[in-house]
Design an enzyme around this catalytic site. Structure first.
Site, PDB file in Angstrom:
ATOM      1  N   CYS A  90       0.867  -1.182   0.000  1.00  0.00           N
ATOM      2  CA  CYS A  90       0.000   0.000   0.000  1.00  0.00           C
ATOM      3  C   CYS A  90       0.902   1.230   0.000  1.00  0.00           C
ATOM      4  O   CYS A  90       1.984   1.194  -0.603  1.00  0.00           O
ATOM      5  CB  CYS A  90      -0.980  -0.012   1.170  1.00  0.00           C
ATOM      6  SG  CYS A  90      -0.238  -0.066   2.815  1.00  0.00           S
ATOM      7  N   TRP A  91       0.492   2.299   0.649  1.00  0.00           N
ATOM      8  CA  TRP A  91       1.272   3.534   0.566  1.00  0.00           C
ATOM      9  C   TRP A  91       2.581   3.433   1.341  1.00  0.00           C
ATOM     10  O   TRP A  91       3.661   3.670   0.835  1.00  0.00           O
ATOM     11  CB  TRP A  91       0.425   4.715   1.079  1.00  0.00           C
ATOM     12  CG  TRP A  91       1.168   6.017   1.044  1.00  0.00           C
ATOM     13  CD1 TRP A  91       1.971   6.485   0.047  1.00  0.00           C
ATOM     14  CD2 TRP A  91       1.174   7.015   2.059  1.00  0.00           C
ATOM     15  NE1 TRP A  91       2.476   7.716   0.371  1.00  0.00           N
ATOM     16  CE2 TRP A  91       2.002   8.069   1.606  1.00  0.00           C
ATOM     17  CE3 TRP A  91       0.548   7.127   3.301  1.00  0.00           C
ATOM     18  CZ2 TRP A  91       2.233   9.213   2.357  1.00  0.00           C
ATOM     19  CZ3 TRP A  91       0.767   8.281   4.042  1.00  0.00           C
ATOM     20  CH2 TRP A  91       1.604   9.304   3.573  1.00  0.00           C
TER      21      TRP A  91
END
Length: 348
Positions: free
Chosen positions: A94-95
């Protein structure tokens, strides 16, 4: 239990065996920048992510997490089903390697689906890319295709790649053809996407002796060439291709298809109009407004692009240049291959 891996681990896995990298961020985040070759299986879509973000700002982290979990739980069977379709080992990210990838990996583990999780998420990948471009080394020499606008350099690169030669197509990665009209009909890349695509190609060809590349300025559309490539490009063998003006006009018309974007061509021309002698500029503008694109392109080449190109090309010493006179793009391709064979350049 899932395993956390580093960017270096992930790249090694990709080289060793088929491996699927899965971005669980929203489609908008995925579109803006991701790890090249990734697929997108989002925990939240764009609207859901925006809703959770608003709750986070208004009511805090706990309320946002509860809302996100409520949304996610309703689509859990479908979400898991997407992962079951993947037939290779997987790594999710993810981020910054936080809640979304951890939730994904935990849920999949409970269902007996084994995945790795990228430690630090795409932020760690971006740091790795930046560090590589700043401190890494790219060993192949560059064979640089140059020529007046319209000489078909991009087409020649594509044909060279089809024949198995190592090619890095900077304009394709930038989503821009490098001219004032270069973005028309394309989707320009941002710097993050460009850098990631460039490093992917550099790693692919790092053991080659030579790589073909097109002569570009420091900036291509919205992105900038890193010094590791720009400096090597300036020192590489410069192959200058010279085609007849009429052939160049034909190549430009076929590539740009200006009849599909007449208003955008007129808008772009206004940005350079003041740099062209007034009577000629008015003539070009009239041609564009009336759909006479062949005449407009011919004048643009003669009075704008060719003089600028001659100036930029003059700084290379003769010992670094090879000039190829050709009648067409196919003729130029043949002569490029003949030239590098005569020069005893050790590539395929």
């Amino acid at each position: 239990m899932f395993h956390d891996i580093t960017v270096s681990d992930l790249l090694a896995k990709k080289d060793q065996e088929p491996h699927t990298i899965i971005d669980v961020r929203s489609p908008k985040e995925f579109k803006e920048a991701t790890i090249p070759g990734s697929i997108n299986i989002p925990i939240l879509n764009d609207e859901e992510r925006a809703e959770v973000g608003t709750i986070y700002k208004q009511a805090g982290k706990e309320a946002a997490m509860e809302k996100g979990l409520a949304i996610f739980s309703k689509k859990l069977p479908e979400f898991i089903g997407e992962f079951k379709k993947v037939e290779t080992p997987m790594t999710v990210f993810c981020w910054r390697g936080g809640m979304r990838s951890k939730t994904t990996a935990t849920v999949l583990d409970l269902m007996g689906i084994r995945v790795n999780r990228l430690n630090g998420g795409i932020r760690s990948y971006r740091r790795w890319i930046v560090n590589y471009l700043e401190t890494g080394r790219f060993h192949p020499e560059l064979l640089v295709l140059n020529g007046y606008t319209g000489t078909g350099k991009t087409i020649i690169l594509q044909k060279l790649k089809e024949k198995g030669y190592p090619v890095i197509d900077l304009e394709e990665m930038a989503g821009h053809r490098g001219s004032i009209f270069g973005q028309i009909g394309l989707t320009p890349s941002n710097q993050k996407k460009f850098d990631a695509a460039l490093v992917t190609e550099m790693l692919k060809y790092e053991n080659e002796r030579f790589v073909f590349i097109e002569g570009e300025s420091k900036r291509i559309g919205r992105v900038y060439l890193p010094d590791i490539i720009y400096d090597k490009k300036e020192k590489g063998l410069q192959i200058f291709i010279d085609l007849p003006l009429e052939e160049r006009v034909k190549n430009i018309i076929e590539e740009y298809e200006p009849w599909n974007y007449p208003e955008r061509f007129q808008e772009a021309f206004r940005l350079i109009k003041k740099k062209i002698h007034t009577p000629v500029a008015k003539e070009i503008e009239s041609y564009l407004e009336n759909g006479k694109f062949i005449q407009a392109v011919k004048l643009l080449l003669e009075y704008y692009y060719d003089p600028r190109y001659e100036y930029s090309a003059s700084h290379f010493p003769e010992s670094q240049k090879i000039t190829i006179q050709a009648d067409s793009v196919d003729d130029a391709l043949t002569k490029v291959l003949e030239t590098i064979q005569r020069a005893n350049i050790g590539i395929k």
